[in-house]
Design a protein around this motif. Structure first.
Motif, short mmCIF file in Angstrom:
data_model
loop_
_atom_site.label_atom_id
_atom_site.label_comp_id
_atom_site.label_asym_id
_atom_site.label_seq_id
_atom_site.Cartn_x
_atom_site.Cartn_y
_atom_site.Cartn_z
N ASP A 265 0.83 -1.21 0.00
CA ASP A 265 0.00 0.00 0.00
C ASP A 265 0.87 1.26 0.00
N ALA A 266 1.99 1.21 0.72
CA ALA A 266 2.91 2.35 0.72
C ALA A 266 3.51 2.55 -0.66
N LEU A 267 3.86 1.46 -1.34
CA LEU A 267 4.39 1.56 -2.69
C LEU A 267 3.33 2.10 -3.64
N ASP A 268 2.12 1.68 -3.47
CA ASP A 268 0.99 2.18 -4.25
C ASP A 268 0.87 3.70 -4.11
N ALA A 269 0.94 4.17 -2.87
CA ALA A 269 0.83 5.61 -2.61
C ALA A 269 1.98 6.39 -3.23
N ALA A 270 3.15 5.75 -3.32
CA ALA A 270 4.32 6.42 -3.90
C ALA A 270 4.16 6.70 -5.38
N MET A 271 3.23 6.01 -6.03
CA MET A 271 3.00 6.20 -7.46
C MET A 271 2.16 7.44 -7.77
N LEU A 272 1.39 7.91 -6.79
CA LEU A 272 0.35 8.88 -7.09
C LEU A 272 0.89 10.22 -7.58
N SER B 156 11.23 -3.22 -12.55
CA SER B 156 10.41 -2.37 -13.41
C SER B 156 9.02 -2.97 -13.59
N SER B 157 8.91 -4.29 -13.57
CA SER B 157 7.59 -4.92 -13.67
C SER B 157 6.75 -4.61 -12.44
N LEU B 158 7.38 -4.66 -11.28
CA LEU B 158 6.67 -4.32 -10.04
C LEU B 158 6.19 -2.88 -10.05
N VAL B 159 7.07 -1.96 -10.44
CA VAL B 159 6.69 -0.55 -10.48
C VAL B 159 5.54 -0.33 -11.46
N LEU B 160 5.63 -0.91 -12.64
CA LEU B 160 4.56 -0.74 -13.63
C LEU B 160 3.25 -1.32 -13.13
N ALA B 161 3.28 -2.52 -12.57
CA ALA B 161 2.05 -3.16 -12.11
C ALA B 161 1.37 -2.37 -11.01
N VAL B 162 2.14 -1.90 -10.05
CA VAL B 162 1.54 -1.14 -8.95
C VAL B 162 1.03 0.21 -9.46
N ALA B 163 1.75 0.83 -10.41
CA ALA B 163 1.30 2.09 -10.98
C ALA B 163 -0.02 1.91 -11.73
N VAL B 164 -0.14 0.83 -12.49
CA VAL B 164 -1.38 0.56 -13.23
C VAL B 164 -2.53 0.37 -12.25
N ARG B 165 -2.29 -0.40 -11.19
CA ARG B 165 -3.33 -0.65 -10.19
C ARG B 165 -3.79 0.65 -9.55
N LEU C 9 12.46 3.60 -3.70
CA LEU C 9 13.25 4.34 -2.72
C LEU C 9 12.39 5.36 -1.97
N ASP C 10 11.09 5.30 -2.17
CA ASP C 10 10.19 6.21 -1.46
C ASP C 10 10.33 6.02 0.05
N GLU C 11 10.39 7.13 0.77
CA GLU C 11 10.67 7.07 2.22
C GLU C 11 9.64 6.26 2.98
N ARG C 12 8.36 6.45 2.67
CA ARG C 12 7.32 5.71 3.41
C ARG C 12 7.30 4.23 3.02
N LEU D 74 -1.21 -8.88 -7.21
CA LEU D 74 -0.82 -8.58 -8.59
C LEU D 74 -0.76 -9.88 -9.38
N PRO D 75 -0.85 -9.79 -10.70
CA PRO D 75 -0.70 -11.00 -11.51
C PRO D 75 0.62 -11.71 -11.19
N ALA D 76 0.57 -13.03 -11.14
CA ALA D 76 1.74 -13.81 -10.72
C ALA D 76 2.95 -13.55 -11.60
N VAL D 77 2.74 -13.23 -12.89
CA VAL D 77 3.86 -13.05 -13.80
C VAL D 77 4.73 -11.85 -13.41
#
Length: 376
Positions: free
Chosen positions: A37-44, A62-71, A263-266, A295-298
């Motif tokens: 959830d903290a990573l999700d908030a870092a995308m906003l 990069s896959s993790l960052v993209l997936a969380v950003a899309v979500r 690298l987001d602080e929260r 997230l999707p397993a892939v």
């Protein structure tokens, strides 16, 4: 924005060493969200400033960052992020196209996906690198120029990368080898680490080679084993700080904001609070714990890590090192004759990549136009 430029020692040795002293100890705040959830908030912040370009290689970070950003974008009703991917010819070990296709398909962002193609364009002194070198001089990391076209696509918006993942999520210490491939990799690493300093850094003066070897080994051994301390230690390293500063300056030149969500602080505080007790945890295990089934397993499926030497060592570098006349290097640190001997064979040592850029720039005056501050 001022660019932090590597010192002559950094450039000549191919290392960026040093760790800032710890900040006064702070207790982790209570009530922090789950790491995901903290990573999700870092995308906003990035998603709220479109176009939100994501540097997407198909690797885990990069896959993790993209997936969380899309979500996050779809939940908040914001425009989807724009994944941008490099594809390379003649670099099979850098090929991640299969994973790229799988992740894009699972996230349903194929409509916005942009693919850039490179042959010699991303060489250390190729066309893209030359534009960056002319603007800033030699910067760290040596492959920063691959983000120049992405920053241009992000003009007026934001640029998200998976920067910091190798340090925060993986670290340097290797988990026990369980497969034949992992055991062979461990064996190669062990053999290489036992080579003499004058072999590892054969282009340096012997006393400099021994000094940098000692410092490098000491920094490797200093990495903490426990995740909480590892996070704090890596975020104080010059290497990571210079990388983030260079990306920020590159984006700012295009009226964009560079964001490293990993690298987001929260996010780091939440990770330290909820998983900081873990010791010797692998990246695969840590990602599984963070993401669970959200997230999707892939996105977090284990995969081979790509190798990019063939992307950056191409014909422009080969031509330059063949024609180099032996002048321009810092003779207090570098043995020009030894460097010429090493550069007579292909591929050249990766540790001399910054020297290639520095000496090419010296041989092709025009200079950097951006003020730069060395960091010691």
């Amino acid at each position: 924005m001022t660019v932090l430029r590597p010192t002559s020692f950094d450039i000549c040795t191919g290392t960026v060493l040093g760790v800032d002293p710890p900040a006064p100890r702070r207790h982790l705040p209570t009530g922090l969200p789950d790491p995901l959830d903290a990573l999700d908030a870092a995308m906003l912040a990035g998603l709220s400033r479109p176009p939100c370009v994501v540097s997407f290689s198909g690797g885990l970070d990069s896959s993790l960052v993209l997936a969380v950003a899309v979500r996050a974008a779809r939940r908040e009703g914001l425009p989807d992020p724009v994944p941008v991917t490099w594809r390379f010819t003649g670099a099979p070990r850098a090929d991640e196209s299969d994973w790229q296709e799988r992740v894009i398909r699972a996230l349903r962002v194929g409509g916005s996906w942009q693919i850039l193609r490179a042959d010699d364009e991303l060489d250390l002194v190729g066309p893209v690198a030359r534009r960056l070198l002319r603007r800033y001089g030699v910067v760290h990391p040596v492959n920063l120029h691959l983000h120049l076209p992405l920053a241009e696509l992000a003009t007026g918006g934001s640029l998200l990368t998976g920067g910091g993942g190798d340090q925060v999520l993986a670290g340097w210490r290797r988990s026990p080898a369980t497969s034949l491939r992992a055991r062979l990799g461990w064996l190669r690493h062990t053999v290489r680490s036992r080579r003499r300093p004058t072999e590892l850094f054969g282009w340096l003066r012997p006393e400099v080679a021994r000094s940098v070897h000692r410092a490098s080994r000491a920094e490797e051994r200093a990495e903490p084993r426990r995740l909480r301390q590892r996070i704090a230690w890596h975020t104080r390293r010059r290497d990571l700080k210079m990388t983030c500063a260079a990306l920020a300056a590159l984006a700012a030149d295009h009226q964009a904001t560079a964001i490293q969500p990993l690298l987001d602080e929260r996010f780091l505080a939440a990770l330290a609070l909820h998983r900081g007790y873990r010791q010797g945890v692998s990246r695969d295990e840590l990602l599984a714990e963070i993401v669970r089934d959200a997230l999707p397993a892939v996105v977090t499926a284990p995969r081979r890590k790509a190798r990019f030497r063939e992307v950056f060592l191409r014909e422009p570098t080969r031509e330059f090192v063949r024609s180099w006349d032996g002048t321009g290097a810092d003779a207090d640190l570098v043995d020009p004759n030894a460097l010429r001997a090493l550069w007579a064979h292909w591929p050249i040592p990766g540790g001399t990549a910054s020297l290639v850029q520095q000496l090419w720039l010296a041989a092709n005056p025009g200079g950097a136009t951006e003020p730069a501050s060395p960091t010691g």
